[in-house]
Write an enzyme that holds these catalytic residues in place. Structure first.
Site, short mmCIF file in Angstrom:
data_model
loop_
_atom_site.label_atom_id
_atom_site.label_comp_id
_atom_site.label_asym_id
_atom_site.label_seq_id
_atom_site.Cartn_x
_atom_site.Cartn_y
_atom_site.Cartn_z
N CYS A 88 0.82 -1.22 0.03
CA CYS A 88 -0.16 -0.07 -0.05
C CYS A 88 0.88 1.35 -0.07
O CYS A 88 1.43 1.43 -1.13
CB CYS A 88 -0.72 -0.07 1.10
N HIS A 185 -3.70 -4.78 0.04
CA HIS A 185 -3.21 -5.45 1.31
C HIS A 185 -3.29 -6.92 1.35
O HIS A 185 -4.31 -7.70 1.71
CB HIS A 185 -4.08 -4.98 2.37
N GLU A 187 -1.91 -8.75 3.60
CA GLU A 187 -1.83 -9.25 4.76
C GLU A 187 -3.25 -9.58 5.42
O GLU A 187 -3.38 -10.11 6.53
CB GLU A 187 -1.32 -8.18 5.64
#
Length: 206
Positions: A88, A185, A187
């Site tokens: 990001c 993202h 994650e």
């Protein structure tokens, strides 16, 4: 040991914590060192001797970050031989280190700062080229997005590795060095959206 660069300041921003939590789920035995971005220089990285580096999202406009505070991490981005992944804001940070523009995606109403701007947030589809970190993954898949800004110009020596209808440079990689970045993202994955985890696993194998 993996070096996680915390690109937030003034105690704001949850990106480093979310990345740390995801890494601990993916590889529990991994040692993670978190360092605030102004402390990261080529000399410090040489002393810490990490195997990989991840650049977190930021907490403020990039124009609020002083050139002096970013000088060391920019040098690491431009010259380190280590595998680096920007997530990001970290994706945007890599573009800035190479002199490319990072600007608001689209403003639809008058306002200051992010007021009146389009924010891409939630799970959405992107399409990859299958190169780099996307090798072995589905060509089109859904990942979590949360950003107002985007990389406007592809840096020299980089190639686009993923795009979407709303953001042309969803991911990019350096043509020679193991330098990768994603606007989304990875994650923030779950059982219904597992590709983010697979992408991080691919990075850790570099």
């Amino acid at each position: 040991m993996l070096l996680l660069v915390d690109n937030t300041f003034e105690g704001k921003g949850i990106s480093p914590r979310e990345i740390h939590e995801a890494l601990s789920r993916i590889q529990p035995s991994l040692t993670i060192r978190i360092e605030h971005f102004p402390n990261v220089t080529p000399e410090a990285v040489a002393v810490w001797s990490p195997s990989h580096i991840i650049l977190s999202g930021q907490s403020h406009y990039w124009v609020d970050y002083s050139a002096e505070s970013l000088a060391g991490i920019f040098e690491v981005i431009r010259h380190s031989p280590l595998p680096i992944l920007g997530i990001c804001g970290g994706h945007q940070q890599i573009a800035l280190a190479y002199g490319s523009k990072v600007e608001i995606m689209n403003r639809i109403a008058p306002g200051e700062g992010y007021d009146g701007c389009v924010k891409e947030r939630g799970f959405g589809d992107i399409t990859s080229t299958g190169a780099g970190l996307f090798a072995g993954l589905r060509q089109t898949f859904s990942v979590w997005h949360s950003h107002y800004e985007e990389v406007k110009d592809l840096p020299v020596e980089f190639e686009i590795t993923a795009s979407s209808q709303t953001c042309r440079i969803q991911a990019m990689q350096h043509s020679v060095r193991p330098l990768h970045s994603v606007q989304f993202h990875p994650e923030l994955f779950d059982d219904d959206h597992p590709v983010g985890r697979q992408l991080v696993e691919n990075f850790l194998k570099l």
